[in-house]
Design a protein around this motif. Structure first.
Motif, mmCIF file in Angstrom:
data_model
loop_
_atom_site.group_PDB
_atom_site.id
_atom_site.type_symbol
_atom_site.label_atom_id
_atom_site.label_comp_id
_atom_site.label_asym_id
_atom_site.label_seq_id
_atom_site.Cartn_x
_atom_site.Cartn_y
_atom_site.Cartn_z
ATOM 1 N N SER A 45 -2.932 7.162 -4.420
ATOM 2 C CA SER A 45 -3.030 5.621 -3.924
ATOM 3 C C SER A 45 -2.932 4.286 -4.840
ATOM 4 O O SER A 45 -3.505 5.038 -5.190
ATOM 5 C CB SER A 45 -4.481 5.969 -2.600
ATOM 6 O OG SER A 45 -4.574 6.404 -1.788
ATOM 7 N N GLU A 52 -2.304 0.420 -4.616
ATOM 8 C CA GLU A 52 -1.945 -0.947 -3.800
ATOM 9 C C GLU A 52 -1.226 -1.792 -4.785
ATOM 10 O O GLU A 52 -2.040 -2.246 -5.781
ATOM 11 C CB GLU A 52 -3.565 -1.102 -3.469
ATOM 12 C CG GLU A 52 -4.625 -0.697 -2.402
ATOM 13 C CD GLU A 52 -3.928 -0.843 -1.168
ATOM 14 O OE1 GLU A 52 -3.330 -1.717 -0.541
ATOM 15 O OE2 GLU A 52 -4.247 0.199 -0.426
ATOM 16 N N ASP A 104 -5.598 12.861 -3.665
ATOM 17 C CA ASP A 104 -4.921 12.691 -2.455
ATOM 18 C C ASP A 104 -4.677 10.306 -3.976
ATOM 19 O O ASP A 104 -5.737 10.228 -4.747
ATOM 20 C CB ASP A 104 -6.202 11.356 -2.010
ATOM 21 C CG ASP A 104 -5.675 9.952 -1.020
ATOM 22 O OD1 ASP A 104 -4.977 9.475 -1.658
ATOM 23 O OD2 ASP A 104 -6.852 9.083 -0.381
ATOM 24 N N SER A 147 1.087 -1.314 -0.475
ATOM 25 C CA SER A 147 -0.164 0.254 -0.077
ATOM 26 C C SER A 147 0.609 1.628 0.327
ATOM 27 O O SER A 147 1.874 0.541 0.456
ATOM 28 C CB SER A 147 -0.680 -0.290 1.447
ATOM 29 O OG SER A 147 -1.869 -1.556 1.047
ATOM 30 N N ARG A 148 0.402 2.099 -1.138
ATOM 31 C CA ARG A 148 1.408 3.584 -0.953
ATOM 32 C C ARG A 148 0.319 4.499 -0.939
ATOM 33 O O ARG A 148 -0.690 4.416 -1.701
ATOM 34 C CB ARG A 148 2.180 3.317 -2.186
ATOM 35 C CG ARG A 148 3.570 2.774 -2.119
ATOM 36 C CD ARG A 148 4.094 3.007 -3.661
ATOM 37 N NE ARG A 148 4.576 1.412 -3.622
ATOM 38 C CZ ARG A 148 5.632 0.759 -5.012
ATOM 39 N NH1 ARG A 148 5.716 1.766 -5.839
ATOM 40 N NH2 ARG A 148 6.395 -0.112 -4.753
ATOM 41 N N ARG A 149 0.183 6.629 -0.303
ATOM 42 C CA ARG A 149 -0.598 6.988 -0.365
ATOM 43 C C ARG A 149 0.251 8.132 0.105
ATOM 44 O O ARG A 149 1.090 8.229 0.675
ATOM 45 C CB ARG A 149 -1.655 6.914 0.653
ATOM 46 C CG ARG A 149 -2.618 7.649 0.844
ATOM 47 C CD ARG A 149 -3.873 7.951 2.009
ATOM 48 N NE ARG A 149 -4.865 8.646 1.653
ATOM 49 C CZ ARG A 149 -6.178 8.477 2.805
ATOM 50 N NH1 ARG A 149 -5.688 8.126 3.814
ATOM 51 N NH2 ARG A 149 -6.546 9.275 2.346
#
Length: 393
Positions: free
Chosen positions: A110, A112, A108, A70-72
């Motif tokens: 984001s 995955e 945002d 996960s990256r955000r």
């Protein structure tokens, strides 16, 4: 595999006050917290706060990543510097989400990833390498948004198989400078796993980035004079109250967006379809692979030629005194140890090659055979002679 999560928040436009610091300290006892930064790493457990609300209310940027993929990245900018209307065309799938809150536009980013089990613990990010995106966006540079669209296009391609949908979907406005990204933009491309081949073909429709320069003083003065009185009064009021402590960047962003609209309106190429971009990226990937394979073959061939030239120089040195070389073989054999036998066998192999080049192989066979007969009581040496094919006399 143990869990790992990284949380970081930055306050850029305004540091947190004492009440706000108490609020965030209540969320974590182990975090490193200052008026402008909050950072914590988790090997177990989880963050108790609501990251989205913290950015909406207190911070201007948030970074999160976990070792399962996960990256955000969340950026908050004053809506006067970047409107939701400008950013929304770049929002594809769920990779980029855009919304507004309390006079700010929030972005945002984001992702995955599906390769969490292949996590490289040397891979990490910090907001210091990405925070420059915020200033770039505020100045009207939309390359970060286009990078998010490209990353989402790759995710979409992997998830969908509706070719007609790819043909119908077209790209958003192409910003200048895609072929020469800034440092923060390169980091974002890595963070979002942007396909470099897709980026390369997308950049073909991108004008060169204009050289950085300050605004023309006279043009800026004319632009400010033409602003509605209420807009200027609001800027001064916010500056006096400290509610927007940096009116200069907002005003410059408005000015730059207006001048950019005038200079680029007639230069925007026809938007390409998602299908056309993906096809071009596949062709680019194939061509790049062919070039790399050809370059590899060329390099291997050149190394082979260089080795052959070096070997021939080595043979030429031995050939200057063949009698001495044969004597050296005999001296090495007389040492009666494996290392010397190996060296003697190597020298015999070189001598055979020299005699072959001179068309004197019978002489080689005679002298090598004589050595074999003289030392036939040495089994270790005989095994090496057998391997070389030294004839028995």
């Amino acid at each position: 595999m143990s869990e790992y999560q990284y949380y970081e928040f930055l306050a850029v436009d305004r540091p947190l006050d004492a009440d706000q610091l108490r609020q965030v300290r209540a969320l974590s006892t182990r975090a490193t917290i200052s008026p402008s930064r909050f950072v914590n790493e988790y090997q177990w457990g989880d963050f108790k706060g609501d990251s989205t609300k913290l950015v909406e209310q207190l911070y201007d940027a948030h970074l999160y990543f976990a070792n399962w993929g996960s990256r955000r990245l969340v950026l908050r900018l004053p809506a006067l510097t970047l409107s939701k209307k400008t950013a929304v065309p770049y929002a594809l799938e769920e990779l980029l989400t855009v919304w507004t809150r309390s006079g700010h536009t929030l972005l945002d980013f984001s992702l995955e990833c599906e390769d969490g089990e292949e996590w490289d613990f040397e891979t990490s990010w910090e907001l210091s390498s990405l925070i420059g995106l915020r200033a770039e966006l505020a100045a009207g540079d939309l390359r970060p948004l286009y990078l998010a669209w490209l990353a989402a296009l790759t995710v979409w391609e992997l998830a969908e198989d509706d070719e007609e949908e790819y043909v119908r979907a077209t790209e958003p406005p192409v910003p200048a400078g895609l072929g020469d990204l800034t440092g923060p933009q390169c980091t974002l491309a890595d963070f979002l796993n942007v396909d470099p081949h897709l980026l390369a073909v997308a950049a073909r429709a991108s004008d060169p980035a204009p050289p950085p320069r300050g605004p023309d003083r006279r043009e800026l003065a004319t632009f400010i004079a033409a602003l509605p009185v209420k807009e200027k009064d609001d800027l001064l009021l916010h500056a006096a109250l400290g509610t927007h402590p940096q009116p200069g960047p907002k005003l410059l962003a408005h000015y730059r967006s207006t001048t950019a609209d005038r200079t680029t309106a007639n230069r925007q190429p026809s938007p390409r379809s998602a299908a056309a971009l993906l096809d071009a990226a596949a062709a680019h990937r194939t061509e790049r692979t062919r070039h790399e394979q050809e370059a590899h073959r060329t390099a291997v061939e050149e190394r082979s030629r260089a080795a052959a030239r070096a070997h021939q120089r080595h043979l030429d040195r031995i050939a200057r005194d063949l009698d001495q070389a044969w004597k050296d073989v005999d001296d090495l054999i007389s040492q009666k140890n494996p290392t010397a036998y190996d060296t003697a066998a190597t020298l015999l192999r070189d001598l055979r090659e020299i005699h072959a080049q001179r068309n004197t192989l019978p002489e080689y066979d005679r002298r090598a055979g004589a050595l074999r007969a003289a030392h036939s009581n040495k089994p270790a040496l005989m095994r090496r002679f057998d391997t070389l094919g030294v004839p028995a006399t």
